[in-house]
Structures are given as structure tokens and as C-alpha cells.
Design a protein around this motif. Structure first.
Motif, PDB file in Angstrom:
ATOM      1  N   SER B  27       0.843  -1.277  -0.167  1.00 24.75           N
ATOM      2  CA  SER B  27       0.071  -0.062   0.040  1.00 24.75           C
ATOM      3  C   SER B  27       0.717   1.443   0.084  1.00 24.75           C
ATOM      4  CB  SER B  27      -0.713  -0.156   1.440  1.00 24.75           C
ATOM      5  OG  SER B  27      -1.259   1.154   1.530  1.00 24.75           O
ATOM      6  N   ASN B  28       0.472   2.195  -0.754  1.00 21.15           N
ATOM      7  CA  ASN B  28       1.205   3.416  -0.648  1.00 21.15           C
ATOM      8  C   ASN B  28       0.765   4.570   0.271  1.00 21.15           C
ATOM      9  OD1 ASN B  28      -0.950   4.255  -2.315  1.00 21.15           O
ATOM     10  ND2 ASN B  28       0.072   3.925  -4.007  1.00 21.15           N
ATOM     11  N   GLN B  29      -0.085   3.946   1.219  1.00 17.13           N
ATOM     12  CA  GLN B  29      -0.453   4.883   2.458  1.00 17.13           C
ATOM     13  C   GLN B  29       0.418   4.760   3.354  1.00 17.13           C
ATOM     14  OE1 GLN B  29      -4.324   2.421   2.500  1.00 17.13           O
ATOM     15  NE2 GLN B  29      -4.806   4.318   3.536  1.00 17.13           N
ATOM     16  N   ILE B  30       1.686   3.883   3.217  1.00 18.07           N
ATOM     17  CA  ILE B  30       2.789   3.781   4.254  1.00 18.07           C
ATOM     18  C   ILE B  30       4.032   4.383   3.486  1.00 18.07           C
ATOM     19  CG2 ILE B  30       4.250   2.295   5.334  1.00 18.07           C
ATOM     20  CD1 ILE B  30       1.182   1.740   6.170  1.00 18.07           C
ATOM     21  N   GLY B  31       4.967   5.020   4.247  1.00 16.11           N
ATOM     22  CA  GLY B  31       6.053   5.555   3.718  1.00 16.11           C
ATOM     23  C   GLY B  31       7.018   4.599   3.242  1.00 16.11           C
ATOM     24  N   ARG B 116     -15.841 -16.583  -2.244  1.00 20.34           N
ATOM     25  CA  ARG B 116     -14.545 -16.707  -1.585  1.00 20.34           C
ATOM     26  C   ARG B 116     -14.183 -15.329  -1.219  1.00 20.34           C
ATOM     27  NH1 ARG B 116     -11.815 -21.068   0.191  1.00 20.34           N
ATOM     28  NH2 ARG B 116     -11.750 -22.766  -1.254  1.00 20.34           N
ATOM     29  N   ARG B 117     -14.834 -14.350  -1.538  1.00 20.58           N
ATOM     30  CA  ARG B 117     -14.490 -13.169  -1.358  1.00 20.58           C
ATOM     31  C   ARG B 117     -13.032 -12.602  -1.975  1.00 20.58           C
ATOM     32  NH1 ARG B 117     -19.152 -13.608   0.130  1.00 20.58           N
ATOM     33  NH2 ARG B 117     -20.224 -12.672   2.250  1.00 20.58           N
ATOM     34  N   VAL B 118     -12.940 -12.930  -3.202  1.00 19.94           N
ATOM     35  CA  VAL B 118     -11.673 -12.637  -3.823  1.00 19.94           C
ATOM     36  C   VAL B 118     -11.864 -10.959  -4.169  1.00 19.94           C
ATOM     37  CG1 VAL B 118     -11.383 -14.778  -5.134  1.00 19.94           C
ATOM     38  CG2 VAL B 118     -12.943 -13.125  -5.990  1.00 19.94           C
ATOM     39  N   ASP B 119     -10.760 -10.290  -4.276  1.00 19.07           N
ATOM     40  CA  ASP B 119     -10.913  -8.774  -4.247  1.00 19.07           C
ATOM     41  C   ASP B 119     -11.411  -8.400  -5.740  1.00 19.07           C
ATOM     42  OD1 ASP B 119     -10.058  -8.617  -1.671  1.00 19.07           O
ATOM     43  OD2 ASP B 119      -7.822  -8.339  -2.103  1.00 19.07           O
ATOM     44  N   GLY B 120     -11.182  -9.269  -6.561  1.00 20.75           N
ATOM     45  CA  GLY B 120     -11.481  -8.964  -8.024  1.00 20.75           C
ATOM     46  C   GLY B 120     -11.391 -10.051  -8.686  1.00 20.75           C
ATOM     47  N   MET B 303      -5.114  -2.952 -14.467  1.00 24.73           N
ATOM     48  CA  MET B 303      -6.455  -2.329 -14.386  1.00 24.73           C
ATOM     49  C   MET B 303      -7.388  -2.792 -13.068  1.00 24.73           C
ATOM     50  SD  MET B 303      -9.010  -2.347 -17.804  1.00 24.73           S
ATOM     51  CE  MET B 303      -8.048  -1.834 -18.876  1.00 24.73           C
ATOM     52  N   LEU B 304      -7.238  -4.034 -13.017  1.00 23.37           N
ATOM     53  CA  LEU B 304      -8.049  -4.541 -11.768  1.00 23.37           C
ATOM     54  C   LEU B 304      -7.567  -4.033 -10.568  1.00 23.37           C
ATOM     55  CD1 LEU B 304     -10.217  -6.498 -11.142  1.00 23.37           C
ATOM     56  CD2 LEU B 304      -8.799  -8.562 -10.978  1.00 23.37           C
ATOM     57  N   LEU B 305      -6.258  -4.009 -10.382  1.00 21.42           N
ATOM     58  CA  LEU B 305      -5.617  -3.483  -9.008  1.00 21.42           C
ATOM     59  C   LEU B 305      -6.001  -1.932  -8.940  1.00 21.42           C
ATOM     60  CD1 LEU B 305      -2.508  -5.500  -8.687  1.00 21.42           C
ATOM     61  CD2 LEU B 305      -4.885  -6.148  -8.014  1.00 21.42           C
ATOM     62  N   ASP B 306      -5.982  -1.249 -10.053  1.00 20.34           N
ATOM     63  CA  ASP B 306      -6.237   0.143  -9.768  1.00 20.34           C
ATOM     64  C   ASP B 306      -7.588   0.044  -9.181  1.00 20.34           C
ATOM     65  OD1 ASP B 306      -4.115   1.091 -10.800  1.00 20.34           O
ATOM     66  OD2 ASP B 306      -4.745   2.067 -12.625  1.00 20.34           O
ATOM     67  N   LYS B 307      -8.775  -0.548  -9.803  1.00 19.69           N
ATOM     68  CA  LYS B 307      -9.930  -0.540  -9.178  1.00 19.69           C
ATOM     69  C   LYS B 307     -10.041  -1.161  -7.655  1.00 19.69           C
ATOM     70  CE  LYS B 307     -12.414  -1.800 -13.691  1.00 19.69           C
ATOM     71  NZ  LYS B 307     -13.772  -1.416 -13.756  1.00 19.69           N
ATOM     72  N   ILE B 308      -9.189  -2.035  -7.573  1.00 21.84           N
ATOM     73  CA  ILE B 308      -9.297  -2.723  -6.085  1.00 21.84           C
ATOM     74  C   ILE B 308      -8.519  -1.635  -5.141  1.00 21.84           C
ATOM     75  CG2 ILE B 308      -8.244  -4.248  -4.493  1.00 21.84           C
ATOM     76  CD1 ILE B 308      -8.477  -6.236  -7.017  1.00 21.84           C
ATOM     77  N   GLU B 309      -7.553  -0.937  -5.525  1.00 28.59           N
ATOM     78  CA  GLU B 309      -6.772  -0.140  -4.559  1.00 28.59           C
ATOM     79  C   GLU B 309      -7.037   1.097  -4.571  1.00 28.59           C
ATOM     80  OE1 GLU B 309      -2.591  -1.512  -5.390  1.00 28.59           O
ATOM     81  OE2 GLU B 309      -2.859  -3.413  -4.370  1.00 28.59           O
ATOM     82  N   LYS B 310      -7.333   1.611  -5.773  1.00 32.33           N
ATOM     83  CA  LYS B 310      -7.571   3.095  -5.759  1.00 32.33           C
ATOM     84  C   LYS B 310      -8.898   3.369  -5.884  1.00 32.33           C
ATOM     85  CE  LYS B 310      -2.974   3.886  -8.166  1.00 32.33           C
ATOM     86  NZ  LYS B 310      -2.866   3.781  -9.502  1.00 32.33           N
TER      87      LYS B 310
END
Lengths: 334, 334
Positions: B27-31, B116-120, B303-310
């Protein structure tokens, strides 16, 4: 859309949370009629499951790790296909990891799967060195090795009788009248040692002079087979057939032979090993030894689930029978 | 062997549980320096992660569902290889599901992955009918369609410019002097409609008479291509080249041509589409249109991780460029 929970189903069925969960995992601690009633109810209520919560309660994830060197390899992708289908039919899903390019990466993905708390691991090892690195990690978890024969190592595995496969190939060529049969292989794994042993056994049986041509390539590929056979073809061809220890090596031989106008099977007969899908393509039509990939995958999943669900201890070496697939690359000399 | 927990690592690092978890997920919420310190500490302490507990805390599983019709198909297994490698590099694992044999099964595995609660979810759809069945389910979760072009549907997808690919093939044949080019395809999906459109556009451009030969096979395969072209070859061959809309159809054409002693490329030139590994095999050497499978997989994961993370909203249609792969099945007529 509100998700139906396991709790909702349990309430509607008038049973406990754990009972529903067991029923869904196909456990035989639950009577058949109860299980069927619960499964029907889940279906009617549109329960899609929350495996995360269920995992916390049951201390199970219903996940199996599948580690292969590279899923793009057609042998691996066939195994993976049958592993996934057969695991899913029994209520488990597959977490897929490629272990390439090296042993360090392979160890890393196994550790990752342990961290993921998968219920068990199926692994097609990269090389014999895998065993030493990975075996200690796998003491923590039910595990089955797939495809590679580990001889008498104290680990469960499913493999084909590689020695028998090579024997079948030589027996077939002998029947066609061949007396000078070259074995073309690598010596990077037990599997390949066993294939070479089967070849030698057949030579003794049929009174042939063994002719081993070995490479030290770490991995069998079309390109490696091609490079290696070009050196071989630079010398006089005083043999009538080649038994290649893998289909990919055989495809490399085919490529080099075509370039050098050596006709297969006119001038030289050729057999491979594995029966990968490419061997059945038009113009390739390679005679080969079949590894029963579907059966291997199904047996490996069964073996792993026995360990997981019944707590089966000890280890099993399950050796399946190979068979000859006659196609167009062997010529009768009689 | 006692497992090191996330809690142990958090304590040693003097940070919260959530901070360690975020650091590990990249995560980029962490330095950057904090993240590196935590990751190093995890490594030193031998932390292998407990994703189950972490999932409960973070409401994330770091799992992506990958749904393909059948992983044993070589196009799918190449995509899956790159999807897994690139997802893992970003801290996610792949849950693999085969959706064969039918739409009902496809719907079932998507529901399973939701449970299974996959993230995407990344999905290579079976057919256009998939879209209608699956799209409502995918409103619950970040999802990206892969490989199939869905035109203007309100869903994110990554595909190749299929129309452009067919255009490139015809342009190449035209340059070699071909004026009678047959298009050989099926019409079971948008992808194939677009390929046919590209062919027609090229015909207009170069002043050629379009000659479409369509099948109604639900799926492109060597066997289907073979059956279909045998009927075609029973009639006079008044064309000099075939543009096959898939490599597997082209392989079927090759097989039938060999049987009927129609020489390729001597009597007839042939181009496929997809650049599956088989096309590069010795004796096959099929000229084809490359779909950039690695790039498609990487872009789809991004593209999928942009949706999930951002939490990126809306949808993206990412169209990649195909290219011509010149091999041995096309002859110059000039």
C-alpha cells in the motif's frame, strides 16, 4: 444486494453453523439426507458462501496450492486443468503459483502458500534439488508431489512408471525390426534416470547394444533438443531409431532432421515421451508414450484430500501405467 | 515449529497490526522507508503471513479470481502464466477456475469466487452470452474482462484490436500479390465479428472482392476447422490464400490440405490469428497475427488493481495493437 450468510442458512435449516459448513464441504460426518437438504437450501436461498468467515471457524480454507514450474507449459496446463476440475468437484479451490525461474522462487511460493493457510499443496517440482529445499517446509502441511518420481523418498507422490514407458518404446521399435536404437535424454532428474533405466532394461531383454546420448541441459525443451541433436547429426547416423526421453526433445529432433533433409520416418524412426497435445498436431504426428495426465491429476487430488480430510498419515507412492501411442514417426524395417 | 504472526512483527516494529499488513500489501499509504523496514523485519523473523486472519482484519483477501474456459488451451495458459506472475509481484494470488463446459458452469464459478470474497475477478468469457449472465454478478466486485472485445459494453476489458489484426493479414497477402483471399471464420463472438470487419475494410481499401466463409461452430478448434474446410475443399479452389480467423482453424486447414495434397504455401497461402505456441513448431511454421499475451495480462492485472486499490470508478476499454508474424505459410505471387 445483501448476501445470504451461512448463519441465515443454519437458522432456516434449524442446524448449527458448523453442520452447514460441514455439509457444504462434503464431510461424511453428516448424513446424506441432511447434507442434501442443506445443500438444496443453500441453493434456494442463493447462498454463495463466505469462505473467509468459514475459514476462521473451521480452521480450514478449502484451498489447495498448486505449484508448477510454468503453467504455460502444455504438460503442466493439462495437469492443472484436471486438478482444478477434480478439486472443485470436491469443494476445494486452487491457488495457482508458477515457481519459475529458480529454486529460490519455488521455495518462496511454497512459503507464500503456507502463509495463505491452504489446506494442502500439490507440487510439480522443478528439479530433484527441489526435494531437499521443499521437503522440510512441507512437514507442516499435507502435500503431494505430482509427476516427478521421487523413488523411495518419504513423501507422497503420483507419477507414471517411467521405466516401463521407455521399455514400451524400445519394445515397439524392436517389433518393427529396429536393432540400433539411440536413447536421447537428459539426466537432470529421477524421472529421466528411470527412463534411461527402462531403455537399458529393454536393451538387455532384446539383446541390443545400448547407445545412450545424454545432455546436461537443466530442462528439456524443443530448442535444447534441437541444439543437442545438431551435434549428433554432424556425425554418421549409424542407428535407425531414436527414443527421445521427452516430446519436446523429440520436436527439436524433428526440426533439425527437417533442416538437414533427414526424413522421419523414412531415414530415421522417432519416439517421444509424455504425449503432450502438440504431438497430435497435423504434420507432427509423433509416436510417443502417454502419461495419463487426467488420472494422475485425479489421483493426486484424491490422495491429498485423504490426508486433509481423513488425516491419513505416512506416505503413498502411486505409480500409474504409461501406454504407447502409435502415430506416424516410426517405420517398419521388416 | 511455531509460526511467527503478524502481531509478533507489529510488536517488534513498534507499529500497529494494520500498518504491517498495509506495508506487506504494498500500500502506498505507508512511507517507503517504513514499508522497507517492516518487510525486512518480516524476512528476518521468518514471517510467512497468515492471510486468513489478515483477511478478516483488512476486509481484503489479496486474492484475484481468474476464470478461463479451460486452462489446457494454450492461449489461456499463456495468459494465466503472465497474470499469475504479475499479480504475485504486486502481492496478490490467483484462484484459478475453469468455466467449461457451459454458461451455467461459468456462472457457478463466478458465484463461487464471490463467495470466496476474492478482491477482484479477471475473466476470459466463454461467449457473448457470458456477458449478460455474468455482468449483473460482477456489479458486486471489481472485474476486468480479458481477451474478448465487448465493444461498447459498460465493462472494463483488455483486448487486442481484432479488426486491425485482420487488416494487417490481408494487407500482407495483398503485398505478396494475392487478389483472391478467402476469409475463414466463425461468427460466434464480437471478437470474430471484428476480425471479419477488418477483413472487409481491407478488401475495400485494396479493391478486392470480399469472400467470407463462415461457420456456426460455437468454438474454434482444429477439428472444427478441419471438418469445415473439407467441405470447402470439395469445391474448386478459386482463391490463392485463406485468412483463418484463429490459429486453431488454420491448423485444421493445414491438416485437411495435407490429406488432399494441396500444398501450403505452394498451392495456397495461409494466415492464422493469435500466435499460439503451436504455430511456431517445426513443420507447422504458420504465418499469423500476434496477440500480445504478456502485455494483455499485465494490463488487465494493473487495471483490476487500480479498481481494487484506488477504487477507480467507471470502466476502461484498453485495446492493444496486434502485429504480423511472418513464417512459412505464405507465398509471394509476384
Amino acid at each position: 444486494m445483501k448476501n445470504v450468510t451461512l448463519k441465515d442458512v443454519a437458522k432456516a435449516a434449524g442446524v448449527s453453523y458448523a453442520t452447514v459448513s460441514r455439509a457444504l464441504s462434503g464431510s461424511n460426518q453428516i448424513g446424506k439426507s441432511t447434507r442434501e437438504r442443506i445443500v438444496r437450501l443453500c441453493d434456494e436461498m442463493g447462498y454463495t458462501g463466505n469462505y473467509v468467515a468459514r475459514s476462521m471457524v473451521m480452521k480450514k480454507t478449502y484451498l489447495l496450492g498448486l505449484v508448477v514450474p510454468a503453467i504455460e507449459n502444455e504438460f503442466m496446463s493439462q495437469l492443472a486443468y484436471y486438478v482444478e476440475m477434480s478439486a472443485r468437484a470436491r469443494g476445494y479451490n486452487i491457488m495457482l503459483c508458477n515457481s519459475e525461474p529458480d529454486l529460490k522462487q519455488e521455495e518462496m511460493v511454497v512459503k507464500l502458500l503456507l502463509g495463505r493457510r491452504v489446506d494442502g499443496i500439490l507440487i510439480v517440482p522443478q528439479s530433484p534439488a527441489t526435494y531437499e529445499k521443499i521437503a522440510p517446509l512441507l512437514e507442516q502441511i499435507p502435500a503431494v508431489f505430482l509427476s516427478e518420481n521421487l523413488r523411495d523418498q518419504p513423501q507422497s507422490y503420483v507419477s507414471v512408471d517411467n521405466s516401463r514407458g521407455a521399455y514400451l518404446g524400445v519394445e515397439y521399435l524392436y517389433g518393427l525390426g529396429h536393432r540400433e536404437i539411440l536413447y536421447f535424454g537428459c539426466r537432470n532428474s529421477t524421472t529421466h534416470q528411470l527412463r534411461a533405466e527402462g531403455y537399458l532394461r529393454a536393451c538387455r531383454q532384446f539383446g541390443l547394444e545400448p547407445r545412450l546420448h545424454h545432455s546436461d541441459f537443466a530442462r528439456s525443451s524443443i530448442e535444447n533438443g534441437y541444439q543437442m541433436v545438431k551435434e549428433l547429426f554432424a556425425k554418421p547416423i549409424d542407428y535407425t531409431a531414436i527414443f527421445a526421453s521427452t516430446d519436446s526433445n523429440a520436436l527439436g529432433i524433428l526440426k533439425a532432421a527437417d533442416e538437414l533433409h533427414i526424413r522421419i520416418p523414412g531415414d530415421l524412426s522417432l519416439i517421444g515421451f509424455d504425449n503432450i497435445p502438440s504431438t497430435a498436431l497435423p504434420r507432427i504426428d509423433l509416436t510417443t508414450i502417454e502419461q495419463p495426465k487426467k488420472e494422475m491429476a485425479v489421483q493426486a487430488v484424491d490422495m491429498l484430500l485423504d490426508k486433509i480430510e481423513k488425516g491419513t498419515q505416512g506416505y503413498v507412492h502411486q505409480i500409474l501405467m504409461p501406454s504407447l501411442v502409435q502415430r506416424g514417426t516410426c517405420r517398419s524395417l521388416t
